[in-house]
Design a protein around this motif. Structure first.
Motif, PDB file in Angstrom:
ATOM      1  N   UNK A 106      -2.843   1.198   0.552  1.00  0.00           N
ATOM      2  CA  UNK A 106      -1.893   0.351   0.024  1.00  0.00           C
ATOM      3  C   UNK A 106      -1.045   0.311  -0.362  1.00  0.00           C
ATOM      4  N   UNK A 107      -0.471  -0.694  -1.081  1.00  0.00           N
ATOM      5  CA  UNK A 107       1.123  -0.279  -1.395  1.00  0.00           C
ATOM      6  C   UNK A 107       1.345   0.629  -2.018  1.00  0.00           C
ATOM      7  N   UNK A 108       0.462   0.939  -2.769  1.00  0.00           N
ATOM      8  CA  UNK A 108       0.578   2.734  -3.691  1.00  0.00           C
ATOM      9  C   UNK A 108       0.850   3.480  -2.684  1.00  0.00           C
ATOM     10  N   UNK A 109      -0.132   3.816  -2.091  1.00  0.00           N
ATOM     11  CA  UNK A 109      -0.509   4.849  -0.706  1.00  0.00           C
ATOM     12  C   UNK A 109       0.800   4.822  -0.229  1.00  0.00           C
ATOM     13  N   UNK A 110       1.442   3.629   0.814  1.00  0.00           N
ATOM     14  CA  UNK A 110       2.427   3.789   1.676  1.00  0.00           C
ATOM     15  C   UNK A 110       3.494   4.133   0.660  1.00  0.00           C
ATOM     16  N   UNK A 111       3.847   3.937  -0.336  1.00  0.00           N
ATOM     17  CA  UNK A 111       4.662   4.770  -0.765  1.00  0.00           C
ATOM     18  C   UNK A 111       5.155   5.815  -1.251  1.00  0.00           C
ATOM     19  N   UNK A 112       3.520   6.238  -1.939  1.00  0.00           N
ATOM     20  CA  UNK A 112       3.477   7.999  -2.048  1.00  0.00           C
ATOM     21  C   UNK A 112       4.047   8.569  -0.626  1.00  0.00           C
ATOM     22  N   UNK A 113       2.869   7.938   0.074  1.00  0.00           N
ATOM     23  CA  UNK A 113       3.169   8.802   1.741  1.00  0.00           C
ATOM     24  C   UNK A 113       4.313   8.375   2.361  1.00  0.00           C
ATOM     25  N   UNK A 114       5.292   7.836   2.014  1.00  0.00           N
ATOM     26  CA  UNK A 114       6.301   7.192   3.349  1.00  0.00           C
ATOM     27  C   UNK A 114       8.365   6.771   2.947  1.00  0.00           C
ATOM     28  N   UNK A 115       7.836   7.127   2.175  1.00  0.00           N
ATOM     29  CA  UNK A 115       9.448   6.376   0.728  1.00  0.00           C
ATOM     30  C   UNK A 115       9.564   7.800   0.263  1.00  0.00           C
ATOM     31  N   UNK A 116       8.409   8.048  -0.986  1.00  0.00           N
ATOM     32  CA  UNK A 116       8.790   9.442  -1.260  1.00  0.00           C
ATOM     33  C   UNK A 116       8.116  10.711  -0.895  1.00  0.00           C
ATOM     34  N   UNK A 131       5.150  -4.117   3.858  1.00  0.00           N
ATOM     35  CA  UNK A 131       4.947  -2.141   4.256  1.00  0.00           C
ATOM     36  C   UNK A 131       3.960  -2.363   4.240  1.00  0.00           C
ATOM     37  N   UNK A 132       3.168  -1.715   5.404  1.00  0.00           N
ATOM     38  CA  UNK A 132       2.068  -1.292   5.797  1.00  0.00           C
ATOM     39  C   UNK A 132       1.074  -2.292   5.264  1.00  0.00           C
ATOM     40  N   UNK A 133       0.551  -2.341   4.766  1.00  0.00           N
ATOM     41  CA  UNK A 133      -0.521  -3.205   5.043  1.00  0.00           C
ATOM     42  C   UNK A 133      -0.004  -5.172   4.372  1.00  0.00           C
ATOM     43  N   UNK A 134      -1.515  -6.070   4.441  1.00  0.00           N
ATOM     44  CA  UNK A 134      -1.046  -7.857   4.788  1.00  0.00           C
ATOM     45  C   UNK A 134      -1.527  -7.655   2.530  1.00  0.00           C
ATOM     46  N   UNK A 135      -1.601  -6.397   2.611  1.00  0.00           N
ATOM     47  CA  UNK A 135      -1.963  -6.501   0.828  1.00  0.00           C
ATOM     48  C   UNK A 135      -0.445  -7.912   0.111  1.00  0.00           C
ATOM     49  N   UNK A 136      -1.150  -9.195  -0.852  1.00  0.00           N
ATOM     50  CA  UNK A 136       0.177  -9.565  -0.869  1.00  0.00           C
ATOM     51  C   UNK A 136       1.195  -9.239  -1.740  1.00  0.00           C
ATOM     52  N   UNK A 137       1.047  -8.014  -2.110  1.00  0.00           N
ATOM     53  CA  UNK A 137       2.097  -7.814  -3.270  1.00  0.00           C
ATOM     54  C   UNK A 137       2.687  -6.115  -2.367  1.00  0.00           C
ATOM     55  N   UNK A 138       2.913  -5.909  -0.930  1.00  0.00           N
ATOM     56  CA  UNK A 138       3.318  -4.954  -0.447  1.00  0.00           C
ATOM     57  C   UNK A 138       5.212  -6.009  -0.116  1.00  0.00           C
ATOM     58  N   UNK A 139       5.306  -6.010  -0.810  1.00  0.00           N
ATOM     59  CA  UNK A 139       6.803  -6.735  -0.388  1.00  0.00           C
ATOM     60  C   UNK A 139       7.542  -6.412  -1.526  1.00  0.00           C
ATOM     61  N   UNK A 145       7.568  -1.596  -8.574  1.00  0.00           N
ATOM     62  CA  UNK A 145       6.077  -2.086  -9.467  1.00  0.00           C
ATOM     63  C   UNK A 145       5.300   0.141  -9.265  1.00  0.00           C
ATOM     64  N   UNK A 146       5.683   0.410  -7.651  1.00  0.00           N
ATOM     65  CA  UNK A 146       4.947   1.178  -6.982  1.00  0.00           C
ATOM     66  C   UNK A 146       5.838   2.398  -7.232  1.00  0.00           C
ATOM     67  N   UNK A 147       7.223   2.037  -7.516  1.00  0.00           N
ATOM     68  CA  UNK A 147       7.847   3.259  -7.448  1.00  0.00           C
ATOM     69  C   UNK A 147       8.480   4.631  -8.545  1.00  0.00           C
ATOM     70  N   UNK A 148       7.428   3.493  -9.846  1.00  0.00           N
ATOM     71  CA  UNK A 148       7.067   4.070 -11.132  1.00  0.00           C
ATOM     72  C   UNK A 148       8.716   5.114 -11.388  1.00  0.00           C
ATOM     73  N   UNK A 149      10.105   4.872 -10.958  1.00  0.00           N
ATOM     74  CA  UNK A 149      11.514   5.641 -10.923  1.00  0.00           C
ATOM     75  C   UNK A 149      11.925   6.824  -9.755  1.00  0.00           C
ATOM     76  N   UNK A 150      11.238   6.514  -9.250  1.00  0.00           N
ATOM     77  CA  UNK A 150      11.423   7.746  -8.670  1.00  0.00           C
ATOM     78  C   UNK A 150      12.148   8.079  -7.236  1.00  0.00           C
ATOM     79  N   UNK A 151      12.785   6.700  -6.737  1.00  0.00           N
ATOM     80  CA  UNK A 151      13.809   6.310  -6.456  1.00  0.00           C
ATOM     81  C   UNK A 151      14.730   5.142  -6.318  1.00  0.00           C
ATOM     82  N   UNK A 152      15.501   4.869  -6.089  1.00  0.00           N
ATOM     83  CA  UNK A 152      16.501   3.861  -6.556  1.00  0.00           C
ATOM     84  C   UNK A 152      16.140   2.523  -5.685  1.00  0.00           C
TER      85      UNK A 152
END
Length: 314
Positions: A106-116, A131-139, A145-152
């Motif tokens: 999922x977009x959230x999993x990508x962010x957790x795994x490959x950015x954070x 990023x990663x999946x073909x999810x319409x929100x993976x842009x 929304x997926x960063x949760x303030x953990x990175x700029x």
């Protein structure tokens, strides 16, 4: 430059824990738009005392999502891409094996795994990055929304060159059309390919134009059919010359496509040499001549034209 090859799911213990600025993209061609992403990430890394890292992929994501009737060919194969990234001052590159399992995140999993997960303090990418999946929100619009303030997050807007968006698709179209002159404006440097010198039919030698026949990697994109002003690197030296990509139609039909290069003022045995070729200028298309004599006259004119070109630009 350090290079890490990651297969999903990767071992987090093998990742450098240093905080970093992460530039993301497939980066085929390393064109103006890509270079703006890298340049912005580099400036941020230098100003904050962080490492500059790049997240990219070993092959195009479309291989996972759709059927390809022909082999994928790239403006920058992975070795060339790594070479260019190193020249741009990148400290680390993470090359992800783009698999179906990776794409199922999922977009959230990508962010957790490959950015954070890569210890990024800043993520930088182009406006159209997904990023990663073909999810319409993976842009990029949803990345916050997926960063949760953990990175700029830094989004690079569309870059235009000569009135066109600086994009890999347009760059490929220019190359396929043989327009290496305009392509240089998008890549900022001459287009470059690689290969090994192999034996050919030696017809050029009979006409006084001994050519080096270049066997190129199957996944490397060549310019369109035609005659070009080129430089070829043998060892550590670049030599000017003229190249022909085509089917040698003067000598028959249904012939294979070849890459043949005649180097000016050069008379060394270079069979087996690994070479690089810079494609500077498109001269003309492939023509069918009445015979070897007519072809030889044209080659003499080609040499004169290309020598004149290089006298102005090199």
């Amino acid at each position: 430059m350090e290079v890490y090859y990651l297969h999903h799911p990767f071992d987090a213990q093998k990742i450098d824990p240093s905080p970093k600025v992460l530039a993301m993209g497939f980066f085929d061609g390393l064109h103006v738009g890509h270079r703006e992403v890298i340049a912005k990430a580099k400036a941020l890394a230098e100003s904050r005392g962080l490492k500059l890292a790049v997240l990219t992929y070993d092959h195009h994501p479309s291989i996972v999502f759709e059927q390809h009737t022909e082999r994928m060919k790239y403006l920058t194969t992975l070795p060339r891409k790594l070479e260019l990234l190193s020249s741009l001052g990148v400290d680390q590159t993470y090359v992800v094996n783009f698999t179906a399992q990776y794409a199922q995140q999922t977009p959230q999993e990508f962010v957790d795994n490959y950015i954070v997960g890569l210890h990024s303090q800043v993520a930088v990418a182009g406006f159209d990055h997904t990023y990663g999946s073909k999810d319409a929100n993976a842009d990029m619009a949803h990345l916050k929304d997926y960063a949760h303030g953990r990175f700029e997050i830094v989004e690079i807007p569309k870059q235009e060159v000569l009135g066109h968006e600086s994009a890999s698709r347009y760059s490929r179209a220019l190359l396929d059309a043989g327009d290496v002159d305009e392509l240089r404006a998008f890549l900022t440097i001459p287009y470059e390919t690689t290969g090994v010198v192999v034996h050919g039919e030696a017809r050029g030698r009979q006409m006084g134009f001994p050519t080096a026949n270049i066997e190129t990697p199957a996944d490397e994109r060549l310019p369109g059919v035609g005659v070009y002003a080129v430089e070829m690197k043998i060892g550590e030296t670049w030599y000017p010359g003229m190249a022909s990509i085509g089917y040698n139609v003067t000598f028959g039909s249904d012939r294979p496509k070849t890459v043949e290069i005649y180097l000016f003022d050069f008379a060394h045995n270079i069979y087996g040499e690994q070479v690089k070729v810079r494609w500077h200028h498109y001269l003309r298309g492939e023509e069918k001549f009445n015979g070897m004599d007519d072809l030889k006259k044209q080659l003499q004119q080609d040499e004169a034209d290309i020598r004149a070109y290089f006298s102005e630009v090199l």
